[in-house]
Write an enzyme that holds these catalytic residues in place. Structure first.
Site, PDB file in Angstrom:
ATOM      1  N   CYS A  24      17.239   5.685  -2.202  1.00  0.00           N
ATOM      2  CA  CYS A  24      17.009   6.618  -3.300  1.00  0.00           C
ATOM      3  C   CYS A  24      18.066   7.710  -3.348  1.00  0.00           C
ATOM      4  CB  CYS A  24      15.611   7.230  -3.196  1.00  0.00           C
ATOM      5  SG  CYS A  24      15.178   7.815  -1.549  1.00  0.00           S
TER       6      CYS A  24
ATOM      7  N   ASN B 281      12.720   8.836  -7.594  1.00  0.00           N
ATOM      8  CA  ASN B 281      13.033   8.104  -6.364  1.00  0.00           C
ATOM      9  C   ASN B 281      12.156   6.878  -6.157  1.00  0.00           C
ATOM     10  OD1 ASN B 281      10.997  10.224  -5.921  1.00  0.00           O
ATOM     11  ND2 ASN B 281      10.870   9.289  -3.884  1.00  0.00           N
TER      12      ASN B 281
ATOM     13  N   SER C  53       0.814  -1.216   0.000  1.00  0.00           N
ATOM     14  CA  SER C  53       0.000   0.000   0.000  1.00  0.00           C
ATOM     15  C   SER C  53       0.847   1.265   0.000  1.00  0.00           C
ATOM     16  CB  SER C  53      -0.947   0.012   1.201  1.00  0.00           C
ATOM     17  OG  SER C  53      -0.204   0.131   2.395  1.00  0.00           O
ATOM     18  N   GLY C  54       2.123   1.124   0.233  1.00  0.00           N
ATOM     19  CA  GLY C  54       3.012   2.289   0.175  1.00  0.00           C
ATOM     20  C   GLY C  54       3.299   2.682  -1.270  1.00  0.00           C
ATOM     21  N   PHE C  55       4.029   3.770  -1.428  1.00  0.00           N
ATOM     22  CA  PHE C  55       4.290   4.258  -2.783  1.00  0.00           C
ATOM     23  C   PHE C  55       5.174   3.288  -3.567  1.00  0.00           C
ATOM     24  CE2 PHE C  55       3.705   8.793  -1.017  1.00  0.00           C
ATOM     25  CZ  PHE C  55       2.353   8.750  -1.276  1.00  0.00           C
TER      26      PHE C  55
END
Lengths: 364, 364, 364, 364
Positions: free
Chosen positions: B165, B328, B30-32
């Site tokens: 990143c 990123n 569910s994170g980016f």
């Protein structure tokens, strides 16, 4: 406007024993839609990009103008000397295609024009909404391309007029209401659009400079937007149309306030929208539900050929609020054109248009 | 840190007679970065996404959280019950993977972890830069993944620690200077980074709310950023590292000011950068030239796994200004992880990572 | 560079028995700094704006170009016919003021020039950093205006060269380090700047168009920025200077990475910054602490003449990271010019410059 | 709703022999409108800010939360212990003021409430649009404050309900049409609003986080927005109201599509708007003309108490497109409240509200 016919054998993509390949060119490749066409065609399984023209950037690489294409080994060439190709995409300002249409059609069996030059059936309509048409004899040949309005005229078409971005957004929101009879030509319909800065094209003027353009909510076409003409032609609706510039680069969002003469239910609306779009590969219904993204948003389709369409019923007065969101450079221009070419040439409709978009994405 | 070995036969993607397919799962979907992994895996020719976990959104569709994935027919499931897969991607906050690493490795032959948990070789370094490590016995197995630093340790790796990143952006700018000897560990190097809001993760706090976060140039890590640790480990440089939040959603741009002890020429620099990156599928050299995009920019690579790298020589004092720009969420997280998995499993390196990006694009 | 002298009686603002009033004009009033000057002067208790020139917009109202000034009843007039005034502010592109300086000084007892034309003491320096100077005989008269560097030369000055925006941001960050001896001319100093689109001026070119400019982190002056010349002159430092365009309209943020030859403590730094700025009405120290805004940010000073200055000490290597943030149109241009005029004419320093800014504010 | 009466002698600002001064407090000072109130009051010639309350930030300086107020020497105090003041501004979430209204009125002769709690005349209306009202006995005392609708009820009022931001924007656009009889209650009116992220308040939730909120065109209240209630009460219109979030921090823009039952001319419209606003210090008419800013825009009024209002007549169908733009934190909240207090207390209407705004300004 021409009616559909079968794709001539020699123009069909070869489909036996592997990937069919057709040659393609882009006229006006330094603009935003032109660059996007180059990107789509170089990534398309059935097209080979053999020419991309730009008078201003002749001999420069595509990547000089479009940094995302730095890895593509193609240089802009002069539009004076068109290669013979299977499909020519013309992405030039209004008035240019009508001037060069004979050359375009000589160069390619299928011409897809992204300007407004061949969108209207009648030369008279050009006199009213644009300037006079200089090549009206081609109008009857041209198939208007918003594939969701119908594929019949597109299949086998050799001149395609790809629909305008704001017209596309608006018609996608309203088509189910028209098809289902919820809205009739006498009903009041307001379409209030919010669009990104790429609609102003590459270069732009003072109003497009970043300090003036960033952060705006700017009414740029309160009345009289030319896309009304194609909406009227294709949907049969005379609506009230107002366009605002907002702070995004890509994207067009239409909010249509429609006042049906007879009350409808939310169930009626679901029925109408599902009927219209359940089989459409590029339309997603988004109407309420939970989470952050509950209605159509340009962000959710940025970079893609998808449209989001949704609605809400106003219990106070029976108003139907119909929403749609597209990426104006894709579904409103280059993606729509490739989609139409796919249909015209008997290819897989979604070929080359599979990108699903990003989350999160900032100002698309 | 483990050394490379051959990919075991049974874990290699089947390459004879068609598209090899491996099963994959995403923990923390569910994170980016997790959402981006789901997008990449569902569009990847060699992977089938069979599980995507989220405690908070269990049973919701992926599209509930990631609107671009509304067309994907997968629902979040509980991380308590992991499917057995070929590859498991873990995209969870720092500290979670080390806690569950045994379960992850039981579930999958290849684990790619996107957190910092297995990036450093030494447990002591965790004590210094993070908290104490709770599963140090796995550290020796883990291969650090910035593929441009070398593929040897990645090929056949069964535990991969995908690089951070900001470290990725910085190391891509500096690696050619280190490899060529232009910069040595004693030379002064300042890395000044500008990054997007997605680095703060989904949800965010007060500082991430739109009214506070939009339009900022905000020094958020003036000193002591944890990514220094992996840069020091991988490049052998102790640099001065400062990170700023700027107004974009995706993107990390590194400007490295390096002071070689011996003067170099622009030709020397071209040589060093070409030597380092000419064969790299995901690195583009952008250094001067004409047009609008003359140096690396996050916009130019938004949505892609590409990095732009470039440089300028300061004639006044011999300073080398080395730039790099990445997305990123992609090259700095999900794309890098898939790239590493492709290498580890003997797939085509660029499989599933071909998206070329967009022009124009707003705030990426 | 002239030394200060007493304000001649006849040019001093009348201070007995009420509000003194001086007449003022703005040459180049259609630009961003010119418009801001008009705004400040019409709201200033001691100035009356009697002329605002613009060749392009002659006879249009100020509000035609600057929408915030729609209520101001002043029209642009031709720069050919200058009114006689107490103070003339020249806000024209580089090279224009040196051409017209005799006319400016004939028209006004005090001339405040916002261009670079009179910032450097030596004509030779113009040959090096700009083009050759065509009115070098005025250079010795000109007082450089960054009031925080000292008021002596400004008091009573009749030609003032208002400092450059990026130089102002940088020098405000570094001055306490120089004054206190923390940094000496031999120490390594990197200044990494992030600036808004208004620095490109009204109009702008292709790189300034919204679709290309929004969302960028773009190195626009990797080396050789002309403001280095005035920093070197005023602070005696030869620093490494790199400027990036980021997504804001107003604002300049300087991050200076300074490497003192001798280690300092955070207490030393607090001492140096307090010593330098405790009595300054337009400088706020912001260094750490809690909340969202812990270091200088352009957002926090947008629209104001304030500068935020702060610092952090890198415990790893003794580096001092010094930050400053200004509004480039205000503290970096129009506000600085009015501040300097206030000082030169013996007015209250903060007169007309009291605006405190906004919270929240988007992209300033 | 109370009718106006004369300002009691003891509550009038002293106007003989100098600057009158009244004491003021802000309850709920850590929010966006609360911070703006603190800024306005500390810069107001007739008010002295003696208390600013915040439960969460008790004892912190105002500048801890509102960075633009770092120079203001006031700390948040507990709302439990209210100082006795001349004017109390309450800027708390819906429902809080009705709970504490007795304490507020005990503490201050004049209470200006910025929430919706006292905007509607009838308790029944609260039951319909909000929750039930817990202090309905105060409703009859409350004067609704959109000063452009009339000052009579405001003069001398001791309880003022400051109008809602979106209602304010909408009513300013439509009032001239209603007053002149162009629009009657039976006519169709659509109000389509575009608003900034500050409307979501400080803090915000997932939808307000920068990665999700930046770059949006997001329908957040397709139907049923509560501000309809006050528009209906004050203008007597039941309109179709839809609100969209767009990418700015401050600002509300209303586009009203009104369909008069009888055709009007552009001259009629100019007459109606001039009649309504020619004497209004905070309303500017902007309708067509040249330049970049041809219609109302939030950017042009950002940071100010000004509203821009304009219109266009659709020759196709007689539709009147009426636009307005305000800064929701100022004219839509804090500025409106101070304006109302100025009127209520017999002060100069524009006192403390003179800021003219900025050009350029990014995302306001």
């Amino acid at each position: 406007m021409r009616t559909g016919h079968e794709v001539p054998r020699e123009r069909r993509a070869v489909t036996d024993g592997g990937e069919p390949t057709l040659t393609a060119s882009v006229v006006g490749a330094s603009g935003f839609a032109g660059g996007e066409l180059c990107r789509l065609l170089t990534g398309h399984p059935n097209f080979e990009l053999v020419q991309a023209t730009s008078r201003e950037y002749e001999n420069k690489t595509l990547g000089y103008v479009h940094p995302n294409l730095r890895g593509v080994d193609v240089r802009f060439s002069s539009p004076e000397d068109l290669d013979s190709v299977d499909v020519l995409f013309a992405s030039t300002p209004h008035g240019v295609s009508m001037e060069h249409i004979d050359a375009f059609r000589d160069a390619a069996g299928t011409v897809v024009d992204l300007s407004a030059d061949f969108r209207l059936d009648e030369a008279d309509a050009y006199d009213e909404w644009y300037d006079g048409h200089t090549a009206p004899e081609h109008l009857a040949d041209a198939a208007y391309a918003l594939p969701e309005l119908g594929r019949e005229t597109l299949e086998g078409a050799d001149l395609i007029a790809s629909g305008g971005c704001n017209a596309t957004a608006t018609m996608l929101a309203l088509k189910p209401l028209v098809d289902s009879g919820v809205i009739t030509p006498d009903d009041q319909v307001v379409a209030d659009l919010k669009v990104g800065s790429s609609e102003g094209g590459a270069g732009g003027g003072a109003a497009s400079s970043h300090p003036e353009r960033s952060g705006v909510v700017r009414p740029y076409a309160p009345t009289g937007h030319r896309h009304e003409a194609e909406i009227q032609q294709e949907l049969g609706l005379s609506l009230s149309f107002t366009v605002h510039a907002v702070d995004m680069t890509r994207g067009a969002a239409a909010t249509c306030h429609a006042f049906p003469s007879e009350r409808v239910t939310t169930g009626d609306l679901w029925g109408a929208y599902r009927e219209a779009y359940d089989d459409e590969p590029f339309v997603r219904l988004v109407a309420g539900g939970g989470g952050v993204y509950r209605y159509p948003e340009p962000k959710a389709v940025a970079g893609t050929n998808h449209a989001e369409v949704g609605f809400e019923l106003d219990p106070e007065n029976g108003r139907v609020v119909a929403f749609s969101a597209i990426d104006n450079v894709m579904k409103g221009a280059a993606g729509q054109a490739v989609h139409a070419a796919n249909v015209a040439l008997g290819l897989d409709e979604t070929a080359g248009l599979e990108f699903q978009g990003l989350h999160p994405v900032g100002s698309p």
